[in-house]
Design an enzyme around this catalytic site. Sequence first.
Site: not given
Ligand code: IPE
Ligand code: IPE
Ligand code: MG
Length: 241
Positions: A20, A69
């Site tokens: 993340d 997602n």
């Molecule tokens: C969790 O991250 C899912 C992945 C890393 C694929 P998210 O960014 O989607 O999670 P939330 O929305 O902060 O819970």
């Molecule tokens: C994780 O990074 C990647 C996926 C969830 C696919 P994010 O895209 O959630 O990054 P933040 O949480 O917005 O920084």
């Molecule tokens: Mg995220």
Amino acid sequence: MALPELDRKRLPHHIAIIMDGNGRWAQKHGLSRAAGHEAGMKSVKAIIRACRELGSIEVLTLYAFSTENWRRSKTEVGTLFRLLSKYVALELDNLHKEEVRITAMGRLDDLPSRAQEDLRHAVELTASNKAMTVNVALNYGAHAELADAARAVARDAKLGMLEPESIDESCFSRYLYLPDLPDPDLLIRTGGEMRLSNFMLWQLSYAELVFSRVLWPDFRKRHLYLAIAEFQSRKRRFGGR
Ligand code: IPE
Ligand code: IPE
Ligand code: MG
């Protein structure tokens, strides 16, 4: 900076990572979210290599796309699956040479067809590799996995292949996506959030949880070693004394 000392005899068997922080990393650098995801691929490469070097890590599971997602913009979702295909095209030969087996878990039938094809190719090509398993969670959600398992159990019971009385924890766990993988003993979430976001709720019951504030595109071998060192400092009791 020196790497933390690790006890090579007590490495985790299965490390699962919630990757993340790509979006925040991009924002911090004044870049697009797509650039953040692209940068995150470098960390994927570095962390697979670091685990492979450690030798006795059996499984590395990477949470790449959750069932939630899909709520992101069409553009961002498209970027994520394009990057998956690009990664497979660039890295598959190397991974195969390194004897890495690739597996995938999630509702894979609902992925874009190109992603499904690339994934299927990677999984088939590497199926008999023995050095380490890299398991990618794609369109994965723990609720979906448990619901899918319950549906399969009910189907088998209805067909008379399963006695309801015989359904216990070990029987049920055989219906999860990849029942032959050991449960993760170490869960790392990067990016500073302290939640599981619907990840492996069944399998993580006794995992050690390590939360790192490092954003995924900045996460490297040193941060992985710090997380493993933290894991090794924990006293695991499994409900005993
Ligand atoms: C969790 O991250 C899912 C992945 C890393 C694929 P998210 O960014 O989607 O999670 P939330 O929305 O902060 O819970
Ligand atoms: C994780 O990074 C990647 C996926 C969830 C696919 P994010 O895209 O959630 O990054 P933040 O949480 O917005 O920084
Ligand atoms: Mg995220």
